[in-house]
Design an enzyme around this catalytic site. Structure first.
Site, PDB file in Angstrom:
ATOM      1  N   ASN A 155      -0.771   2.322   2.031  1.00  0.00           N
ATOM      2  CA  ASN A 155       0.465   3.079   1.903  1.00  0.00           C
ATOM      3  C   ASN A 155       1.010   3.115   0.483  1.00  0.00           C
ATOM      4  O   ASN A 155       1.719   4.033   0.122  1.00  0.00           O
ATOM      5  CB  ASN A 155       1.515   2.517   2.846  1.00  0.00           C
ATOM      6  CG  ASN A 155       1.633   1.014   2.751  1.00  0.00           C
ATOM      7  OD1 ASN A 155       0.638   0.302   2.628  1.00  0.00           O
ATOM      8  ND2 ASN A 155       2.845   0.518   2.798  1.00  0.00           N
ATOM      9  N   THR A 159       9.362   2.042  30.829  1.00  0.00           N
ATOM     10  CA  THR A 159       9.284   3.479  31.096  1.00  0.00           C
ATOM     11  C   THR A 159       8.860   4.220  29.839  1.00  0.00           C
ATOM     12  O   THR A 159       9.357   3.944  28.746  1.00  0.00           O
ATOM     13  CB  THR A 159      10.658   3.995  31.573  1.00  0.00           C
ATOM     14  OG1 THR A 159      10.986   3.310  32.779  1.00  0.00           O
ATOM     15  CG2 THR A 159      10.626   5.491  31.830  1.00  0.00           C
ATOM     16  N   GLN A 207      -1.345   5.737   7.657  1.00  0.00           N
ATOM     17  CA  GLN A 207      -1.271   6.663   6.528  1.00  0.00           C
ATOM     18  C   GLN A 207      -2.386   7.708   6.590  1.00  0.00           C
ATOM     19  O   GLN A 207      -2.330   8.715   5.893  1.00  0.00           O
ATOM     20  CB  GLN A 207      -1.366   5.894   5.203  1.00  0.00           C
ATOM     21  CG  GLN A 207      -0.221   4.919   4.962  1.00  0.00           C
ATOM     22  CD  GLN A 207       1.095   5.617   4.708  1.00  0.00           C
ATOM     23  OE1 GLN A 207       1.133   6.761   4.262  1.00  0.00           O
ATOM     24  NE2 GLN A 207       2.194   4.951   5.002  1.00  0.00           N
ATOM     25  N   CYS A 243      13.394  -5.331  -6.901  1.00  0.00           N
ATOM     26  CA  CYS A 243      14.810  -5.297  -6.601  1.00  0.00           C
ATOM     27  C   CYS A 243      15.181  -4.547  -5.327  1.00  0.00           C
ATOM     28  O   CYS A 243      16.270  -4.693  -4.825  1.00  0.00           O
ATOM     29  CB  CYS A 243      15.581  -4.730  -7.776  1.00  0.00           C
ATOM     30  SG  CYS A 243      16.204  -6.069  -8.793  1.00  0.00           S
ATOM     31  N   GLY A 249       4.027   2.157  14.831  1.00  0.00           N
ATOM     32  CA  GLY A 249       2.887   1.550  14.152  1.00  0.00           C
ATOM     33  C   GLY A 249       2.969   0.033  14.108  1.00  0.00           C
ATOM     34  O   GLY A 249       1.964  -0.658  14.284  1.00  0.00           O
ATOM     35  N   THR A 250       4.156  -0.478  13.860  1.00  0.00           N
ATOM     36  CA  THR A 250       4.316  -1.932  13.768  1.00  0.00           C
ATOM     37  C   THR A 250       3.937  -2.595  15.089  1.00  0.00           C
ATOM     38  O   THR A 250       3.211  -3.583  15.116  1.00  0.00           O
ATOM     39  CB  THR A 250       5.767  -2.273  13.386  1.00  0.00           C
ATOM     40  OG1 THR A 250       6.039  -1.685  12.114  1.00  0.00           O
ATOM     41  CG2 THR A 250       5.978  -3.769  13.310  1.00  0.00           C
TER      42      THR A 250
END
Lengths: 219, 421
Positions: free
Chosen positions: B161, B254, B196, B346, B80-81
């Site tokens: 997402n 490929t 998503q 965090c 996807g990226t």
């Protein structure tokens, strides 16, 4: 058998906590339960952070007036696993072996807490700094409560980024001049690049000063 | 004390928006393409041609589900990226005028869209970031009002997402068609990140009026490291990866044959079951939230109402549990075998909480206490009951040790004396 989360930080180091961290995380020591604050009758209290920052901590101390020894210590925290574990460890260090004097307590550095925990992942080190600040705030409160105003510590500028020598005061001024991002701070202070490791703390300070001066944090 | 640990700790995986397990059936159809049918699809001899046929068949199957017309392309990518990057950079570099151009996107896109836009901005492009409403939705009106003569691309995600908001892609697409007609131009092109949405929502590109669409394999029980970019006929893009004629010269290298085969099968499977599965998940999610609301006070839903899939993804439940911090909660839950994610700072690289939650106007202290549960096809009522058994006790314990007492009215939370140094 517990299943360990296999999380790595950006340098490929494991984000796994040591057994000591886990012990303090899952069985935090010396907590003052919410609602029992007044009944505890502390001699001094220090509160730092804010939930907007992701960490807030309160530390209560009972101190012997004669010897200035810390007889007991309790705390509460809103924060991540590392913040909980490091405050728990700090509370243990303060009162073990009959308790530290406040002079000894003031010598505790975040690094000492981290060492006792057997290390923290790099990204989590900022979480242990808050306990240290809460302790200082509490001891200042003690000085105020006992009329020892000359002993109150006023923190000077602290270098945040070793590479560029940027201090918290510099960041404060940059924010006052309108800086809203790390990039803005770099521009205002004319430093080429703040070290990646310092970025989280710089961001936190930007938010802190934005809230302090503008009433709300900028995104 | 924290709730007593169960004798038989189970693993309850509620992070399907992060990734999914590859379906056994998908894995089985992939298997022969590792060592048995290993030929290079570009080769002329039979063991190569056989594999090429299989790749073509996979492409046709995907084309059917997307209802695409002759001349349109399905480009296989590394995920996807890469597809998002390819769409943004591919259009920007091919259609810029003197290295400039205007792109419209939203503040709540995945970083795979936002970071390319930020880079283009540094290179001289002009980017408009649309602000969503509190539920995470942008409108076709916002898009329409942001269009300019030099707008070359609009990129709006199909479904978010983090909070599951489903954006009005078809409506946006229609506005863009109107704009092009009125202004007698082929611009802007319209891209949507449907990572998503795949397997949940209708992927018919004609109904959506999109020119480019990203889908990835690992969110729909397919393999990781495989994605597609749908590209409408006549839309030219500059390739990112060059050095071979594969994928119509738009993506050299490929072909990742086993994953291509797996991707197609995975999409077939989720598409086949999606209506029934959506209904099941919507009901299960409602049961989950009702249970949480009954057992935990000061809890609120982030994102659109828990309605049908035209508003919110059926599997997404994002909540803020006030007065406690998400990462701590996540680690305790992990100890009981419950896996989910948080928008708290965090866990991320920076100390800022989720850009999506903040863009929707959620206060920082709410975002720090956010938890995202994303259900999946193996999630059962028993799983939810297990979470409902342990989560409230953990929350109670964390609240006992928290100094924070937030108001459920966001406006009442003033930030107290901060970092006394």
């Amino acid at each position: 058998m517990t299943q360990e989360a296999k999380i790595k930080d950006d340098k490929g180091n494991s984000w796994l906590y040591t057994d000591t961290v886990k012990e303090h995380f899952f069985n935090p020591k010396n907590i003052l339960k919410a609602g029992e604050e007044d009944a505890y009758k502390a001699d001094a209290m220090g509160r730092v952070g804010s939930p907007a920052c992701g960490d807030e901590m309160v530390l209560w101390l009972k101190i012997d007036k004669e010897t200035e020894k810390i007889l007991d210590c309790k705390w509460q925290t809103f924060g991540c696993g590392s913040a909980i574990a490091s405050t728990s460890m700090l509370s243990v260090m303060l009162i073990e072996n009959d308790g530290m004097t406040i002079t000894q307590a003031l010598k505790i550095k975040p690094q000492d807490i981290i060492a006792r925990l057997g290390g923290l992942p790099n990204r989590k080190i900022h979480c242990s700094v808050l306990g240290d600040k809460a302790l200082h705030a509490a001891i200042n409160d003690w000085f105020r409560n006992t009329d020892q105003h000359d002993r109150i510590m006023v923190a000077g500028a602290k270098v945040i980024d070793q590479d560029s020598n940027v201090t918290d005061k510099d960041i404060e001024e940059a924010v006052l001049e309108g800086a809203q991002t790390v990039g803005d701070v770099e521009k205002k202070l004319k430093v080429s690049k703040i070290n990646e490791d310092s970025v989280p703390e710089v961001e936190q300070l930007i938010r802190f000063y934005s809230e302090k001066y503008y009433g709300e944090s900028v995104i | 004390m924290f709730p007593t640990k169960p004798e038989n700790k189970r693993v309850i995986y509620l992070d399907h928006a992060a990734t999914t397990a590859t379906d056994e059936e998908v894995f089985e159809v992939m298997r022969p393409y590792f060592s048995e049918h290993f030929g290079n699809p570009s080769a002329l001899y039979s063991i190569g041609r056989e594999v090429k046929d299989a790749v073509d068949k996979a492409r046709r199957s995907i084309s059917n589900i997307l209802a695409i017309q002759g001349g349109d392309s399905i480009i296989f990518t590394g995920g996807g990226t890469e597809s998002d990057n390819m769409a943004i950079f591919g259009i920007a570099y091919k259609h810029s005028k003197n290295g400039k151009g205007h792109i419209v996107t939203t503040k709540i896109e995945h970083h795979a869209v936002l970071h390319p836009c930020e880079r283009l901005e540094k290179e001289g492009f002009d980017i408009t970031y649309l602000e969503p409403n509190e539920a995470g939705l942008v409108t076709e009106k916002q898009v329409k009002e942001s269009l300019r003569e030099d707008t070359i691309l609009v990129s709006v995600m199909y479904a978010n997402n983090e909070m599951g908001a489903v954006e009005p892609i078809a409506d946006i697409g229609r506005e863009i068609l109107k704009w092009r007609k009125n202004n007698n131009t082929k611009y802007p092109y319209f891209h949507t990140d449907a990572c998503q949405a795949a397997g949940v929502l209708d992927l018919n590109v004609e109904k959506l009026h999109v020119d480019l669409m990203t889908i990835n394999g690992s969110k729909m029980y397919g393999p990781k490291g495989i994605g597609i970019l749908y590209k409408r006929r006549g839309v030219s893009i500059q390739p990112l990866i060059i050095g071979g004629a594969q994928e119509m010269k738009l993506r050299a290298g490929t072909e990742n044959v086993p994953s291509i085969i797996g991707f197609a099968r995975a999409l077939e499977l989720v598409n086949e079951h999606r209506k029934k599965e959506n209904a099941r998940l919507i009901e299960l999610r409602q049961y989950f939230f009702n249970g949480l609301e009954k057992r935990i006070d000061k809890i609120q839903i982030n994102g659109p109402e828990l309605g049908n899939e035209t508003v919110r993804l059926p599997n997404n439940l994002n909540v803020s549990i006030l007065d406690i911090e998400g990462e701590a909660l996540l680690l305790y839950l992990d100890e009981y075998g419950i896996v989910c994610s948080t928008g708290s700072a965090c866990t991320a690289e920076s100390l800022d909480p989720s850009h999506v939650l903040l863009a929707c106007g959620l206060p920082y202290e709410y975002a720090h206490g956010s938890l995202r549960f994303t259900l999946g096809k193996t999630t059962t009522k028993e799983d939810i009951d297990y979470v409902l058994e342990y989560l409230p006790g953990i929350v109670e314990k964390l609240r006992e040790m928290s100094p924070v007492k937030l108001s459920t009215n966001k406006k009442n939370n003033t930030h107290p004396k901060y970092l006394q140094r």
